[in-house]
Design an enzyme around this catalytic site. Structure first.
Site, short mmCIF file in Angstrom:
data_model
loop_
_atom_site.label_atom_id
_atom_site.label_comp_id
_atom_site.label_asym_id
_atom_site.label_seq_id
_atom_site.Cartn_x
_atom_site.Cartn_y
_atom_site.Cartn_z
N PRO A 208 -3.93 0.11 19.09
CG PRO A 208 -5.76 -1.17 18.52
CD PRO A 208 -5.12 -0.52 19.69
CE1 TYR B 272 -5.19 3.50 9.15
CE2 TYR B 272 -5.69 3.34 11.49
CZ TYR B 272 -4.93 2.95 10.39
OH TYR B 272 -3.91 2.04 10.56
CE LYS C 75 4.54 3.13 13.80
NZ LYS C 75 4.14 2.54 12.52
CG HIS D 72 -2.10 -0.91 1.08
ND1 HIS D 72 -3.20 -0.85 1.90
CD2 HIS D 72 -2.35 -1.89 0.19
CE1 HIS D 72 -4.09 -1.75 1.51
NE2 HIS D 72 -3.58 -2.41 0.49
CE1 TYR E 65 -0.97 3.95 10.84
CE2 TYR E 65 -1.29 6.27 10.34
CZ TYR E 65 -1.70 5.11 10.96
OH TYR E 65 -2.83 5.10 11.72
P1 FAD Z 1 2.11 -12.14 21.76
O1 FAD Z 1 1.63 -12.19 20.35
O2 FAD Z 1 1.15 -11.80 22.82
O3 FAD Z 1 2.78 -13.55 22.06
C1 FAD Z 1 3.14 -13.93 23.38
C2 FAD Z 1 3.06 -15.45 23.48
O4 FAD Z 1 3.49 -15.83 24.78
C3 FAD Z 1 1.65 -15.97 23.32
O5 FAD Z 1 1.62 -16.99 22.35
C4 FAD Z 1 1.27 -16.46 24.71
O6 FAD Z 1 0.38 -17.56 24.68
C5 FAD Z 1 2.63 -16.83 25.29
N1 FAD Z 1 2.65 -16.79 26.75
C6 FAD Z 1 2.05 -15.91 27.58
N2 FAD Z 1 2.30 -16.21 28.87
C7 FAD Z 1 3.10 -17.30 28.85
C8 FAD Z 1 3.69 -18.08 29.86
N3 FAD Z 1 3.50 -17.80 31.17
N4 FAD Z 1 4.44 -19.15 29.51
C9 FAD Z 1 4.64 -19.45 28.20
N5 FAD Z 1 4.09 -18.74 27.18
C10 FAD Z 1 3.33 -17.68 27.51
N6 FAD Z 1 -1.31 -4.71 16.82
C11 FAD Z 1 -1.47 -4.02 15.70
O7 FAD Z 1 -0.50 -3.45 15.19
N7 FAD Z 1 -2.73 -3.97 15.11
C12 FAD Z 1 -3.82 -4.63 15.65
O8 FAD Z 1 -4.92 -4.58 15.12
C13 FAD Z 1 -3.66 -5.35 16.84
N8 FAD Z 1 -4.70 -5.98 17.41
C14 FAD Z 1 -4.51 -6.65 18.59
C15 FAD Z 1 -5.57 -7.30 19.23
C16 FAD Z 1 -5.39 -7.96 20.45
C17 FAD Z 1 -6.57 -8.67 21.12
C18 FAD Z 1 -4.10 -7.97 21.06
C19 FAD Z 1 -3.89 -8.67 22.39
C20 FAD Z 1 -3.05 -7.35 20.40
C21 FAD Z 1 -3.23 -6.68 19.18
N9 FAD Z 1 -2.17 -6.04 18.51
C22 FAD Z 1 -2.36 -5.36 17.37
C23 FAD Z 1 -0.84 -6.06 19.00
C24 FAD Z 1 0.02 -7.14 18.32
O9 FAD Z 1 -0.76 -8.21 17.95
C25 FAD Z 1 1.09 -7.49 19.33
O10 FAD Z 1 1.89 -6.33 19.53
C26 FAD Z 1 1.95 -8.67 18.93
O11 FAD Z 1 1.19 -9.86 18.97
C27 FAD Z 1 3.15 -8.78 19.86
O12 FAD Z 1 3.81 -10.00 19.68
P2 FAD Z 1 4.51 -10.74 20.90
O13 FAD Z 1 5.10 -11.96 20.30
O14 FAD Z 1 5.34 -9.79 21.63
O15 FAD Z 1 3.32 -11.11 21.91
C1 DHB Z 2 -4.78 -3.36 11.04
C2 DHB Z 2 -4.89 -3.13 12.37
C3 DHB Z 2 -4.54 -1.89 12.85
O1 DHB Z 2 -4.60 -1.63 14.16
C4 DHB Z 2 -4.09 -0.88 12.02
O2 DHB Z 2 -3.81 0.34 12.55
C5 DHB Z 2 -3.97 -1.14 10.69
C6 DHB Z 2 -4.31 -2.40 10.19
C7 DHB Z 2 -5.20 -4.70 10.52
O3 DHB Z 2 -5.70 -5.51 11.31
O4 DHB Z 2 -5.05 -4.91 9.31
#
Ligand code: FAD
Ligand code: DHB
Length: 391
Positions: free
Chosen positions: A292, A200, A296, A72, A384
């Site tokens: 979100p 948005y 980021k 995009h 962005y």
């Molecule tokens: P996570 O993806 O949370 O992975 C952590 C892992 O550790 C998980 O698999 C969990 O099961 C595991 N874990 C937890 N505790 C333990 C333990 N005690 N022992 C062993 N394993 C454990 N970001 C965006 O940019 N846009 C979005 O739209 C967006 N939507 C989101 C919606 C939700 C509901 C959430 C929670 C987050 C969202 N985010 C979004 C943020 C983005 O998804 C996260 O920043 C990203 O997943 C971070 O990755 P991570 O690997 O650090 O953490």
């Molecule tokens: C998406 C989620 C976001 O929070 C965003 O700012 C842009 C895209 C997505 O789920 O595609």
């Protein structure tokens, strides 16, 4: 079991760290409390910065991303029923890639399986020990009983609710937090996206975001009160609400269909400082959360992991620990800039329940200024597509 680096959490941060280290010949184990199916069922982020794509390339997991990801060159912001395009390519010469977090996770899982590196899913009661001393250890339980991993370093990639940050003595950690008085209700559907680029929308009924996973799969979000439950939102209600917040053209062109996933995410800003405690490093959501709106969360997790992997690789190759020593400081510089942008975009685009008429006028004036000012648009585009990564 003995490894060089024990990784807690198999989300994108833990899996990517494992992959970058494996390619450098560093031995890891990943301990994850959930099953692979559960990890893959969480629908989250979708927008990848160029630096994230570069890091996934470095990890050797970008082939499918390049084939299926959507590039995009701009984004649309909608206010008072009118859309305004921000031209990333024209303003800063860069683009973003739309490719779901689920797919990134899938590609990383496949790569780990292919190299035969160990992962333990459904590991229970994971705990970390002696990371401030000289024999860091991780303990966990499975059906087969109790296990212990000894290692040189522990990477806490276990997300916001994980165990690693919570194991740091309270006095050693400073945290900063803001909880927002609303959430995002998200729907995934096998319908074509309403528009070629993301939209948005700031609407008096609340924020809405139109995004996508492919040209046949859409992802939509609407701001909702924290008191709402997914059960309160049958598909019909969701589509009506979304349509009511979009501009006339998007509203008329929106194609709805059965939802294939529906969830509510609360919005939060959070930072823990520092990110290193002796032999324990925190990365990704374990260390910080952004609302979100700035897209980021996943991108920051990837930039933390890139710095951490490069630090560990330099340490094992030549005994040089200077990058590890600077890990926390380098990550935090980037984290706070992403926190600023995500907080600002959230303030700009949402309806805050306790904002008065003056506050609403200020939000309108800020948007009017943005649509008139190439400098302000350039700043938005720069954020962005992603601020540059340090070497
Ligand atoms: P996570 O993806 O949370 O992975 C952590 C892992 O550790 C998980 O698999 C969990 O099961 C595991 N874990 C937890 N505790 C333990 C333990 N005690 N022992 C062993 N394993 C454990 N970001 C965006 O940019 N846009 C979005 O739209 C967006 N939507 C989101 C919606 C939700 C509901 C959430 C929670 C987050 C969202 N985010 C979004 C943020 C983005 O998804 C996260 O920043 C990203 O997943 C971070 O990755 P991570 O690997 O650090 O953490
Ligand atoms: C998406 C989620 C976001 O929070 C965003 O700012 C842009 C895209 C997505 O789920 O595609």
């Amino acid at each position: 079991m003995r490894v060089q680096v024990a990784i807690v959490g198999a989300g994108p941060a833990g899996l990517l760290l494992g992959q970058l280290l494996a390619r450098a010949g560093i031995e890891t184990v990943i301990l994850e409390q959930r099953s692979p199916e559960y990890v893959l069922s969480r629908i989250r982020a979708g927008l990848l910065e160029q630096g994230t794509v570069d890091t996934l390339e470095e990890a050797g997991v970008a082939q499918r991303l390049h084939k299926e990801g959507l590039v995009h060159h701009g984004v649309e912001l909608c206010f008072a029923g009118e859309r305004h395009r921000i031209d990333y390519q024209g303003l800063v010469g860069k683009s973003v890639t739309i490719y779901g977090q689920t797919e990134v996770t899938h590609d990383l899982m496949d790569a780990r399986k292919a190299i035969g590196a160990p992962s333990v899913y459904e590991a229970e009661s994971v705990s970390v020990h002696d990371f401030d001393g000289n024999s860091p250890r991780v303990r966990y339980r499975t059906d087969g009983g109790a296990h212990e991993v000894t290692c040189d370093f522990i990477a806490g990639c276990d997300g916001f609710h994980g165990v690693t940050r919570q194991s740091v003595p309270a006095g050693a950690l400073k945290t900063y937090e803001r909880v927002y008085p609303f959430g995002w209700l998200g729907v995934l559907s096998d319908t074509p996206p309403v528009s070629e680029e993301l939209i948005y929308t700031n609407h008096e009924r609340g924020f809405a975001l139109c995004t996508m996973r492919s040209m046949t799969r859409s992802r939509y979000y609407v701001q909702c009160p924290l008191t709402e439950k997914v059960e309160d939102w049958p598909d019909e209600r969701f589509w009506d609400e979304l349509r009511s917040r979009l501009d006339a053209k998007a509203s008329a062109e929106l194609i709805s269909g059965p939802s294939i996933e529906k969830s509510i995410a609360p919005l939060r800003s959070f930072v823990a400082e520092p990110l290193r405690f002796g032999h324990l490093f925190l990365a990704g959501d374990a260390a910080h959360i952004v609302p979100p709106t700035g897209a980021k969360g996943l991108n920051l997790a990837v930039s933390d992991v890139r710095y951490l992997a490069h630090g560990l690789i330099a340490y094992y190759r030549s005994g040089d620990s200077s990058r590890l020593d600077r890990y926390s400081e380098r990550c935090l510089r980037r984290i706070w800039l992403a926190e600023r942008f995500s907080w600002w975009m959230t303030s700009l685009m949402h309806r805050f329940p306790d904002t008065d008429a003056f506050g609403r006028r200020m939000q309108a004036a800020e948007l009017t200024y943005l649509f008139r000012s190439p400098t302000a648009q350039k700043s938005l585009a720069e954020n962005y597509v992603g601020l540059p990564l340090e070497d």
